[in-house]
Design a protein around this motif. Sequence first.
Motif, PDB file in Angstrom:
ATOM      1  N   THR A 232     -43.445 -45.249  20.295  1.00  0.00           N
ATOM      2  CA  THR A 232     -43.566 -46.689  20.485  1.00  0.00           C
ATOM      3  C   THR A 232     -43.307 -47.416  19.174  1.00  0.00           C
ATOM      4  O   THR A 232     -43.867 -47.055  18.133  1.00  0.00           O
ATOM      5  N   GLY A 233     -42.433 -48.429  19.218  1.00  0.00           N
ATOM      6  CA  GLY A 233     -42.159 -49.241  18.040  1.00  0.00           C
ATOM      7  C   GLY A 233     -40.989 -48.750  17.208  1.00  0.00           C
ATOM      8  O   GLY A 233     -40.468 -49.502  16.377  1.00  0.00           O
ATOM      9  N   GLN A 234     -40.579 -47.502  17.399  1.00  0.00           N
ATOM     10  CA  GLN A 234     -39.437 -47.006  16.627  1.00  0.00           C
ATOM     11  C   GLN A 234     -38.137 -47.600  17.172  1.00  0.00           C
ATOM     12  O   GLN A 234     -38.008 -47.884  18.360  1.00  0.00           O
ATOM     13  N   LEU A 235     -37.174 -47.790  16.257  1.00  0.00           N
ATOM     14  CA  LEU A 235     -35.895 -48.435  16.568  1.00  0.00           C
ATOM     15  C   LEU A 235     -34.759 -47.448  16.305  1.00  0.00           C
ATOM     16  O   LEU A 235     -34.788 -46.719  15.316  1.00  0.00           O
ATOM     17  N   ILE A 236     -33.788 -47.431  17.199  1.00  0.00           N
ATOM     18  CA  ILE A 236     -32.576 -46.633  16.989  1.00  0.00           C
ATOM     19  C   ILE A 236     -31.377 -47.562  16.907  1.00  0.00           C
ATOM     20  O   ILE A 236     -31.239 -48.476  17.720  1.00  0.00           O
ATOM     21  N   SER A 237     -30.530 -47.343  15.894  1.00  0.00           N
ATOM     22  CA  SER A 237     -29.205 -47.958  15.878  1.00  0.00           C
ATOM     23  C   SER A 237     -28.272 -46.896  16.447  1.00  0.00           C
ATOM     24  O   SER A 237     -28.127 -45.804  15.886  1.00  0.00           O
ATOM     25  N   SER A 238     -27.652 -47.198  17.610  1.00  0.00           N
ATOM     26  CA  SER A 238     -27.231 -46.137  18.525  1.00  0.00           C
ATOM     27  C   SER A 238     -25.796 -45.637  18.368  1.00  0.00           C
ATOM     28  O   SER A 238     -25.410 -44.698  19.059  1.00  0.00           O
TER      29      SER A 238
END
Length: 269
Positions: A232-238
């Motif tokens: 939860t809260g982690q971000l991925i630049s995909s």
Amino acid sequence: MTEQNVTLNSKQEAFAQALYKAYQSKQPLTMTDWDGVVTDDDTAYAVQDRFAELKKLPTSGYKVSLTSKQTQDMFDSDSPLYGQQVDSHFLPSPALLSLKEQTMAPLLEVELGFRAKEDLKPDDSFEDLLHKTTVCGTLELPDSRFADWFPDLSKYNVMSDCAVGGYVVYGTERPADVAFANVAEAATVNVTLYHDGKKEKSGKSSEVLGNPFKSLAWLVSKLADQGKVFRTGQLISSGTFLLPPHLTKGKWEAQFDHGFGKVTVNVTD
């Protein structure tokens, strides 16, 4: 076998330490000094884990690389790879960045970012991921601890170097199931990249494994294989919509459709 079972030898430990020293000092490594130290995926991720550990900061998110056949071919790979990112390297748009003080040899990529609203699981369907994430436009600024790295750095050294993670500038976040009526729509996002008001390149989200949700699902599954969780809260630049130009000073702006608006980074010397 996952990299959880890998014990680094003395050269590989020295490599992780050298990556960290270059990260701190901005003094780049020479590729030939470290050729052949890492020769498989599991060890490369183990070196990355050690490099990340030396930062003594939690992993706030990830970047995924090699999400198109073109970039996979450039690095002699048949799958994507990921890098861990710390919180201070995620910057809200509009961002200000100094080439001299904050980077080494950066590029610029245009991507979609996904943030987990709850922990993501490897058995989540694409539909589940649509409902469990927010989405935004991003400018990802890959950077390496090696001199003259692009496109000649070996795949294993890219992986060891946190997938050449630099900074990620992210735009306004919306629930993914608000931004997209369905999963397939995520493959239809278009972007135009401008530098100081001049059009540089354009691209589309279908370049990212056919649909950026596939990149997210790949990462969640890969992390699970390694005993990790996309939290939860982690971000991925995909993954990038276009082949990256070198980041130079000036105003860089990505104009997205589908209501994502502009993502901007102002770059100084």
